[in-house]
Design a protein around this motif. Structure first.
Motif, PDB file in Angstrom:
ATOM      1  N   PRO A   1       0.824  -1.216   0.000  1.00  0.00           N
ATOM      2  CA  PRO A   1       0.000   0.000   0.000  1.00  0.00           C
ATOM      3  C   PRO A   1       0.853   1.260   0.000  1.00  0.00           C
ATOM      4  CG  PRO A   1      -0.876  -1.620   1.534  1.00  0.00           C
ATOM      5  CD  PRO A   1       0.446  -2.157   1.057  1.00  0.00           C
ATOM      6  N   VAL A   2       0.427   2.225  -0.811  1.00  0.00           N
ATOM      7  CA  VAL A   2       1.148   3.483  -0.997  1.00  0.00           C
ATOM      8  C   VAL A   2       2.583   3.208  -1.453  1.00  0.00           C
ATOM      9  CG1 VAL A   2       1.492   5.805  -0.038  1.00  0.00           C
ATOM     10  CG2 VAL A   2      -0.235   4.310   0.965  1.00  0.00           C
ATOM     11  N   GLY A   3       2.761   2.130  -2.193  1.00  0.00           N
ATOM     12  CA  GLY A   3       4.076   1.792  -2.726  1.00  0.00           C
ATOM     13  C   GLY A   3       5.052   1.277  -1.688  1.00  0.00           C
ATOM     14  N   GLY A   4       4.590   1.116  -0.426  1.00  0.00           N
ATOM     15  CA  GLY A   4       5.479   0.670   0.634  1.00  0.00           C
ATOM     16  C   GLY A   4       6.027   1.802   1.483  1.00  0.00           C
ATOM     17  N   TYR A   5       5.481   3.016   1.320  1.00  0.00           N
ATOM     18  CA  TYR A   5       5.994   4.188   2.048  1.00  0.00           C
ATOM     19  C   TYR A   5       4.847   4.841   2.832  1.00  0.00           C
ATOM     20  CZ  TYR A   5       9.371   3.251  -1.610  1.00  0.00           C
ATOM     21  OH  TYR A   5      10.244   2.619  -2.461  1.00  0.00           O
ATOM     22  N   THR A   6       4.270   4.098   3.748  1.00  0.00           N
ATOM     23  CA  THR A   6       3.130   4.575   4.521  1.00  0.00           C
ATOM     24  C   THR A   6       3.616   5.364   5.730  1.00  0.00           C
ATOM     25  OG1 THR A   6       3.131   2.415   5.595  1.00  0.00           O
ATOM     26  CG2 THR A   6       1.545   2.751   3.830  1.00  0.00           C
ATOM     27  N   VAL A   7       3.282   6.637   5.776  1.00  0.00           N
ATOM     28  CA  VAL A   7       3.664   7.498   6.904  1.00  0.00           C
ATOM     29  C   VAL A   7       2.443   7.659   7.800  1.00  0.00           C
ATOM     30  CG1 VAL A   7       4.632   9.707   7.610  1.00  0.00           C
ATOM     31  CG2 VAL A   7       5.253   8.728   5.390  1.00  0.00           C
ATOM     32  N   PHE A   8       2.461   6.996   8.956  1.00  0.00           N
ATOM     33  CA  PHE A   8       1.346   7.082   9.889  1.00  0.00           C
ATOM     34  C   PHE A   8       1.622   8.146  10.941  1.00  0.00           C
ATOM     35  CE2 PHE A   8       0.724   2.770   8.225  1.00  0.00           C
ATOM     36  CZ  PHE A   8      -0.650   2.760   8.017  1.00  0.00           C
ATOM     37  N   ARG A   9       0.557   8.777  11.384  1.00  0.00           N
ATOM     38  CA  ARG A   9       0.612   9.717  12.501  1.00  0.00           C
ATOM     39  C   ARG A   9      -0.455   9.315  13.512  1.00  0.00           C
ATOM     40  NH1 ARG A   9       4.794  10.566  10.739  1.00  0.00           N
ATOM     41  NH2 ARG A   9       5.697  12.481   9.944  1.00  0.00           N
ATOM     42  N   PRO A  10      -0.099   9.280  14.804  1.00  0.00           N
ATOM     43  CA  PRO A  10       1.189   9.613  15.401  1.00  0.00           C
ATOM     44  C   PRO A  10       2.309   8.682  14.932  1.00  0.00           C
ATOM     45  CG  PRO A  10      -0.541   9.546  17.061  1.00  0.00           C
ATOM     46  CD  PRO A  10      -1.115   8.961  15.826  1.00  0.00           C
ATOM     47  N   ASP A  11       3.530   9.188  15.000  1.00  0.00           N
ATOM     48  CA  ASP A  11       4.674   8.482  14.438  1.00  0.00           C
ATOM     49  C   ASP A  11       4.894   7.108  15.067  1.00  0.00           C
ATOM     50  OD1 ASP A  11       7.228   8.538  12.785  1.00  0.00           O
ATOM     51  OD2 ASP A  11       8.030   8.231  14.802  1.00  0.00           O
ATOM     52  N   ALA A  12       4.552   6.949  16.346  1.00  0.00           N
ATOM     53  CA  ALA A  12       4.786   5.672  17.028  1.00  0.00           C
ATOM     54  C   ALA A  12       4.075   4.517  16.343  1.00  0.00           C
ATOM     55  CB  ALA A  12       4.340   5.771  18.489  1.00  0.00           C
ATOM     56  N   TRP A  13       3.039   4.810  15.593  1.00  0.00           N
ATOM     57  CA  TRP A  13       2.285   3.735  14.955  1.00  0.00           C
ATOM     58  C   TRP A  13       3.021   3.136  13.769  1.00  0.00           C
ATOM     59  CZ3 TRP A  13      -1.633   1.018  16.786  1.00  0.00           C
ATOM     60  CH2 TRP A  13      -2.308   1.528  17.899  1.00  0.00           C
ATOM     61  N   ASN A  14       4.004   3.819  13.206  1.00  0.00           N
ATOM     62  CA  ASN A  14       4.796   3.199  12.142  1.00  0.00           C
ATOM     63  C   ASN A  14       5.497   1.949  12.669  1.00  0.00           C
ATOM     64  OD1 ASN A  14       4.570   5.088   9.777  1.00  0.00           O
ATOM     65  ND2 ASN A  14       5.255   6.544  11.314  1.00  0.00           N
ATOM     66  N   ARG A  15       5.999   2.018  13.902  1.00  0.00           N
ATOM     67  CA  ARG A  15       6.642   0.859  14.530  1.00  0.00           C
ATOM     68  C   ARG A  15       5.586  -0.114  15.068  1.00  0.00           C
ATOM     69  NH1 ARG A  15      11.369  -0.731  17.330  1.00  0.00           N
ATOM     70  NH2 ARG A  15      10.957  -2.876  18.016  1.00  0.00           N
ATOM     71  N   ALA A  16       4.525   0.407  15.686  1.00  0.00           N
ATOM     72  CA  ALA A  16       3.511  -0.469  16.278  1.00  0.00           C
ATOM     73  C   ALA A  16       2.845  -1.341  15.218  1.00  0.00           C
ATOM     74  CB  ALA A  16       2.468   0.375  17.011  1.00  0.00           C
ATOM     75  N   ILE A  17       2.515  -0.758  14.075  1.00  0.00           N
ATOM     76  CA  ILE A  17       1.904  -1.545  12.997  1.00  0.00           C
ATOM     77  C   ILE A  17       2.925  -2.520  12.423  1.00  0.00           C
ATOM     78  CG2 ILE A  17       0.808  -1.396  10.727  1.00  0.00           C
ATOM     79  CD1 ILE A  17      -0.293   1.348  11.621  1.00  0.00           C
ATOM     80  N   GLY A  18       4.180  -2.104  12.384  1.00  0.00           N
ATOM     81  CA  GLY A  18       5.223  -3.016  11.941  1.00  0.00           C
ATOM     82  C   GLY A  18       5.298  -4.269  12.798  1.00  0.00           C
ATOM     83  N   ASP A  19       5.017  -4.137  14.098  1.00  0.00           N
ATOM     84  CA  ASP A  19       5.038  -5.295  14.995  1.00  0.00           C
ATOM     85  C   ASP A  19       3.951  -6.302  14.653  1.00  0.00           C
ATOM     86  OD1 ASP A  19       7.176  -4.215  16.363  1.00  0.00           O
ATOM     87  OD2 ASP A  19       5.963  -3.395  18.005  1.00  0.00           O
ATOM     88  N   TRP A  20       2.914  -5.872  13.929  1.00  0.00           N
ATOM     89  CA  TRP A  20       1.836  -6.793  13.549  1.00  0.00           C
ATOM     90  C   TRP A  20       2.236  -7.716  12.400  1.00  0.00           C
ATOM     91  CZ3 TRP A  20      -2.699  -2.700  13.243  1.00  0.00           C
ATOM     92  CH2 TRP A  20      -2.933  -2.186  14.527  1.00  0.00           C
ATOM     93  N   LEU A  21       3.304  -7.391  11.722  1.00  0.00           N
ATOM     94  CA  LEU A  21       3.710  -8.164  10.541  1.00  0.00           C
ATOM     95  C   LEU A  21       4.964  -8.977  10.841  1.00  0.00           C
ATOM     96  CD1 LEU A  21       3.424  -8.882   7.537  1.00  0.00           C
ATOM     97  CD2 LEU A  21       4.761  -6.827   7.001  1.00  0.00           C
ATOM     98  N   THR A  22       4.842 -10.282  10.751  1.00  0.00           N
ATOM     99  CA  THR A  22       5.990 -11.176  10.898  1.00  0.00           C
ATOM    100  C   THR A  22       6.497 -11.548   9.509  1.00  0.00           C
ATOM    101  OG1 THR A  22       5.112 -12.089  12.963  1.00  0.00           O
ATOM    102  CG2 THR A  22       6.786 -13.391  11.797  1.00  0.00           C
ATOM    103  N   LEU A  23       7.744 -11.210   9.234  1.00  0.00           N
ATOM    104  CA  LEU A  23       8.314 -11.509   7.927  1.00  0.00           C
ATOM    105  C   LEU A  23       8.736 -12.973   7.854  1.00  0.00           C
ATOM    106  CD1 LEU A  23      10.523  -8.331   7.398  1.00  0.00           C
ATOM    107  CD2 LEU A  23       8.315  -8.844   6.325  1.00  0.00           C
ATOM    108  N   PRO A  24       8.554 -13.593   6.697  1.00  0.00           N
ATOM    109  CA  PRO A  24       8.964 -14.991   6.553  1.00  0.00           C
ATOM    110  C   PRO A  24      10.472 -15.098   6.343  1.00  0.00           C
ATOM    111  CG  PRO A  24       8.112 -14.177   4.485  1.00  0.00           C
ATOM    112  CD  PRO A  24       7.936 -13.049   5.486  1.00  0.00           C
ATOM    113  N   PRO A  25      11.048 -16.275   6.574  1.00  0.00           N
ATOM    114  CA  PRO A  25      12.454 -16.486   6.205  1.00  0.00           C
ATOM    115  C   PRO A  25      12.621 -16.305   4.694  1.00  0.00           C
ATOM    116  CG  PRO A  25      11.636 -18.278   7.594  1.00  0.00           C
ATOM    117  CD  PRO A  25      10.455 -17.467   7.182  1.00  0.00           C
ATOM    118  N   LYS A  26      13.777 -15.809   4.289  1.00  0.00           N
ATOM    119  CA  LYS A  26      13.995 -15.574   2.865  1.00  0.00           C
ATOM    120  C   LYS A  26      13.846 -16.846   2.046  1.00  0.00           C
ATOM    121  CE  LYS A  26      17.062 -11.552   3.235  1.00  0.00           C
ATOM    122  NZ  LYS A  26      18.405 -10.995   2.899  1.00  0.00           N
ATOM    123  N   HIS A  27      14.247 -17.998   2.613  1.00  0.00           N
ATOM    124  CA  HIS A  27      14.193 -19.235   1.823  1.00  0.00           C
ATOM    125  C   HIS A  27      12.763 -19.668   1.539  1.00  0.00           C
ATOM    126  CE1 HIS A  27      13.162 -21.573   5.425  1.00  0.00           C
ATOM    127  NE2 HIS A  27      14.184 -21.008   6.045  1.00  0.00           N
TER     128      HIS A  27
END
Length: 308
Positions: A279-305
């Motif tokens: 979404p938004v090309g991958g450059y989502t700027v949320f306000r308040p700023d703390a939510w950029n990290r908080a929302i990031g915590d909701w996403l678990t990235l898979p192993p590269k393999h």
């Protein structure tokens, strides 16, 4: 002359068309262009380089996925024509809008054969739409000119989303949708690791856009995109078919760490719009700023393999 210049840049000089593109070449020589462009664009948006070795914010994680998740299925679901097969395979073909025509060359379009109202879209583009509303006319010469330029544009070189270049450009004509008042409510469901965590509700798409982020229980969340104004009106009732949309979104997103699934509500029924990996090309700027990290915590990235 200006139109010809834009068309030339789109087709032949896409990767050198701005200072952002030039910086990507010069600052990261030898790096894959779309990764270099992703890094430079992130820096322009956030003022700091992304940490793609240990991403934390939601935008860093989306950029990590752009760089590392090169599975062919990504190109399928982000192509507005090819994704229809994926949707049908998931048993959700009944939620797709009606297709009136598909062309690769704007010269092939027979406007006289189309109904009074319709929407023309580029299959692997973003915000490349021509809307003919009921009872209006369309300048066909100008429409073909715009479509020709869009077809020639490589959207992968805009924000580093490689999958846009993995499908041929097609022009789609879809049925025009509205609810009799010129508006069409829009529901964007963000699916994190198989679970809908955010619903972005949009209204006033054509003249007075307003948007609010909610949870699946239809409670407003305490953040927004930094570029959006506050949603200053009462929330509409929770849609009758929201649970159906949530179930469909989670089924469509089963193979993806993150997927945004967009629906329109047309005459009381949900119609699938498009699927977005970043979404938004991958450059989502949320306000308040703390939510950029908080929302990031909701996403678990898979192993590269797992992404090979």
């Amino acid at each position: 002359m200006r139109a010809l210049s834009k068309q030339y840049l789109a087709r032949y000089a896409s990767r050198w068309r701005s200072t952002r593109h030039i910086e990507a070449h010069l600052r990261f020589p030898g790096m894959a262009f779309h990764e270099a462009l992703t890094r430079v664009t992130y820096k322009r948006v956030f003022g700091a380089w992304p940490d793609l070795d240990d991403p934390k914010t939601i935008s860093e994680k989306m950029c990590w996925l752009k760089v590392n998740d090169r599975r062919p299925l990504n190109a399928v679901v982000t192509d507005k024509w090819r994704m229809r097969a994926h949707v049908t395979d998931c048993g959700l073909g009944h939620m797709l809008n009606r297709i009136l025509g598909v062309w690769e060359d704007p010269a092939e379009i027979d406007f006289a054969a189309l109904p009074d109202a319709y929407v023309l879209k580029i299959s692997n583009g973003s915000a490349m739409n021509i809307i003919r509303k009921p009872g209006t006319t369309l300048d066909e010469v100008q429409a073909r000119r715009r479509l020709r330029r869009w077809v020639a544009t490589d959207m992968a070189d805009h924000k580093g989303e490689w999958y846009y270049a993995a499908s041929p450009s097609r022009i789609l004509a879809e049925a025009y949708l509205d609810n009799g008042e010129g508006d069409l409510p829009d529901y964007k469901l963000f699916v994190f690791n198989g679970e809908v965590r955010i619903i972005q509700f949009c209204e006033g798409r054509y003249q007075d856009l307003r948007s609010v982020f909610l949870d699946p229980d239809w409670h407003a969340l305490p953040f927004s995109y930094a570029s959006f104004r506050s949603y200053d009106r009462p929330l509409p009732p929770r849609p009758e078919y929201l649970d159906e949309m949530i179930g469909a979104a989670q089924r469509l997103a089963a193979d993806f760490p993150l997927l945004r699934v967009d629906f329109y509500m047309h005459q009381g029924r949900p119609v699938l719009g498009e699927l977005s990996l970043n979404p938004v090309g991958g450059y989502t700027v949320f306000r308040p700023d703390a939510w950029n990290r908080a929302i990031g915590d909701w996403l678990t990235l898979p192993p590269k393999h797992d992404l090979l």
